[in-house]
Design an enzyme around this catalytic site. Structure first.
Site, short mmCIF file in Angstrom:
data_model
loop_
_atom_site.label_atom_id
_atom_site.label_comp_id
_atom_site.label_asym_id
_atom_site.label_seq_id
_atom_site.Cartn_x
_atom_site.Cartn_y
_atom_site.Cartn_z
N GLN A 224 -55.87 40.18 -98.20
CA GLN A 224 -55.39 40.05 -97.09
C GLN A 224 -54.75 38.45 -97.46
O GLN A 224 -52.94 39.34 -96.95
CB GLN A 224 -55.45 39.72 -94.91
N PHE A 225 -55.18 37.33 -96.93
CA PHE A 225 -54.05 36.55 -98.34
C PHE A 225 -53.56 36.02 -99.20
O PHE A 225 -52.41 36.12 -99.37
CB PHE A 225 -54.90 35.41 -97.44
N ARG B 103 -49.64 36.48 -102.52
CA ARG B 103 -48.82 36.54 -103.41
C ARG B 103 -47.71 37.51 -104.05
O ARG B 103 -46.45 37.01 -105.08
CB ARG B 103 -50.11 36.43 -104.55
N HIS C 77 -48.93 31.93 -90.64
CA HIS C 77 -48.22 31.69 -90.09
C HIS C 77 -47.27 32.88 -90.21
O HIS C 77 -46.50 33.82 -89.32
CB HIS C 77 -46.66 30.22 -89.79
N HIS D 225 -43.00 40.44 -87.77
CA HIS D 225 -44.07 39.74 -88.21
C HIS D 225 -44.39 38.91 -87.65
O HIS D 225 -46.03 38.96 -88.55
CB HIS D 225 -43.33 39.35 -89.64
N PHE E 173 -39.44 22.53 -92.90
CA PHE E 173 -39.93 21.46 -93.92
C PHE E 173 -40.16 21.25 -95.07
O PHE E 173 -39.96 21.17 -96.23
CB PHE E 173 -41.07 20.67 -93.36
N LYS F 284 -31.78 6.62 -84.95
CA LYS F 284 -30.79 6.34 -86.39
C LYS F 284 -31.50 7.96 -87.23
O LYS F 284 -30.54 7.85 -88.60
CB LYS F 284 -31.38 5.67 -87.04
N ARG G 287 -29.54 24.09 -94.38
CA ARG G 287 -30.27 25.36 -94.39
C ARG G 287 -29.32 26.67 -94.67
O ARG G 287 -29.48 27.65 -94.52
CB ARG G 287 -31.02 25.69 -93.03
#
Length: 474
Positions: free
Chosen positions: A51-52, A56, A118, A145, A210, A247, A259
């Site tokens: 699943q992960f 790819r 995520h 999603h 990020f 700052k 973005r």
């Protein structure tokens, strides 16, 4: 549901803080954006699953690589990057304020897992699947999603019998949903600042950005002067909220501006949008035969869906997929829907803007010449903002003067610079001709629509004559 755990739920010594400091218990990979990344054992239990690994096969930017050839990076490396930055973020806060805030190894591992997982429920072709395809085949579809990522996490834990604390998984899922419409309410006793690290629904500053901002810039060969490391080093928690040094105001503004620039020049490039429109049409044609949308609520089937659906369609001999195959062949041969023109919606009309449709363009055609049909026209209504719609995202961000101060405050734009923008949202209407020979007729109808709607031609210039002429190779 969604967790297997022994009676003793305490974390082994190699979880949490030690995981990024002691390489003996971690797998080491080298990332082209962040350098060395160390993957802890619990995270590897999720990474080493089909699943992960599916990530790819999901390009981070969909069809953008057809315009920017280097943009072939996937959701897989992005997820590893967010995992790493989530760990860096919470560990830096722990180093400076750990005792004060009550941060423990459980918290650190939870945030890292949320960063890793995520996007595990993301659909094919970037956001095209959920924002453009599903609404055309399912009326009133509210699928996201993020919600599928939550369902997929439960499925992965059950399917692979991953030994993880059930409370940790619950918090991981809440962190994944934190910036979505499905975000659960939080109790006052929770460490709310932890839920703003991966997906920040409070003000939009999170490690997801990020990672993908510098990663996408690098892949597309664009410069990136946003320094996320500076923000990671200086963040401070006040009243259960992550705050930033005053700052660093301009550094944060650069993040949102970079973005927005990526959206304008890369994500919504006219050729990229043309290919997305064609792919959506191909998926819609193929859906009844391949039942592409049937798996969106079933993680056991959904994980088998990825960008390779293109190859499935174009290599199938089935007659039912003929129209979808022809569209994909046109993409391969660069015979794209022809970009006619675009215009930015006037600023004073944004609040009452109604999405432009193909019907609007067809109905604006004057008598004479070729007769247009709705199926000849494609329209994109592209919203570009600084992550908070028409509002300035920096109004939701709290700053502090120095590390000896316990006071947090907001900073109005006019206290920083009069050169900063006064508008924070753009709506761009792009119109395409599905047939090259209709570019002129559709361009004229589009201009008529603008005159009828706004009293002016809002587009910057007229459609070039060379595009108005029949030319299938443009």
């Amino acid at each position: 549901m969604g967790a297997y755990c022994n009676v003793d739920v305490s974390l082994p010594p190699f979880y949490g803080v030690a995981s990024s400091q002691d390489p003996r218990f971690c797998k080491h990979v080298h990332d082209n954006v962040h350098g060395n990344i160390y993957l802890d054992p619990l995270s590897l239990n999720f990474i080493d699953t089909e699943q992960f690994q599916r990530l790819r096969e999901l390009k981070q930017l969909g069809f953008t690589n057809m315009v920017y050839p280097g943009a072939v990076h996937s959701r897989f490396e992005h997820s590893l990057g967010v995992y790493w930055l989530a760990g860096q973020c919470v560990e830096k806060i722990n180093a400076y304020q750990g005792l004060e805030l009550g941060i423990d190894r459980f918290d650190i591992q939870t945030v890292k897992l949320a960063g890793l997982l995520h996007d595990v429920g993301h659909g094919p072709f970037s956001h095209l699947f959920e924002r453009q395809f599903l609404p055309q085949v399912i009326n009133g579809c509210d699928w996201s999603h993020e919600q599928m990522s939550v369902n997929m996490v439960d499925y992965m834990v059950d399917e692979h019998r991953i030994d993880v604390d059930s409370q940790m998984i619950k918090r991981v899922k809440d962190m994944i949903l934190a910036s979505s419409d499905f975000a659960p309410p939080r109790s006052s006793s929770e460490k709310s600042f932890l839920y703003d690290i991966v997906a920040n629904g409070r003000n939009g500053i999170d490690v997801d950005k990020f990672d993908y901002i510098p990663r996408d810039c690098r892949a597309c060969g664009l410069g990136c002067n946003f320094d996320f490391q500076r923000l990671l080093e200086s963040m401070w928690v006040l009243d259960d909220e992550i705050c930033y040094r005053a700052k660093d105001y301009l550094t944060i503004h650069k993040m949102f501006a970079t973005r927005a620039d990526l959206y304008r020049t890369v994500y919504t490039h006219p050729k990229v949008k043309a290919m997305e429109l064609m792919m959506v049409d191909a998926l819609v044609h193929a859906n009844s035969y391949l039942e592409i949308s049937s798996s969106i609520h079933d993680p056991s089937q959904y994980w088998k869906l990825d960008d390779t659906i293109v190859k499935t369609i174009e290599t199938s001999p089935s007659q039912e997929l003929k129209e979808a195959r022809e569209l994909i062949l046109r993409i391969r041969r660069r015979n794209l829907y022809q970009f006619c023109n675009e215009y930015p919606v006037p600023k004073d009309m944004l609040d009452n803007f109604k999405k432009v449709t193909a019907q609007d363009i067809v109905c604006s055609q004057k008598n004479g010449g070729v007769t247009l049909k709705e199926e000849d026209v494609a329209v994109c209504n592209v919203k570009i903002d600084l992550s908070r719609g028409k509002h300035n995202p920096l109004e939701s961000i709290h700053f502090f003067k120095d590390y000896e101060s316990n006071e947090k405050f907001t900073i109005p734009d006019d206290r920083v610079s009069h050169l900063l923008p006064t508008s924070y949202e753009d709506m761009i209407v792009k119109v395409y001709s599905k047939k090259p020979e209709l570019v002129q007729a559709i361009s004229e109808a589009f201009e008529n629509f603008q005159l009828k709607t706004y009293g002016i031609k809002a587009q910057v210039h007229s459609t070039p004559q060379k595009k108005r002429r029949f030319n299938s190779t443009v």
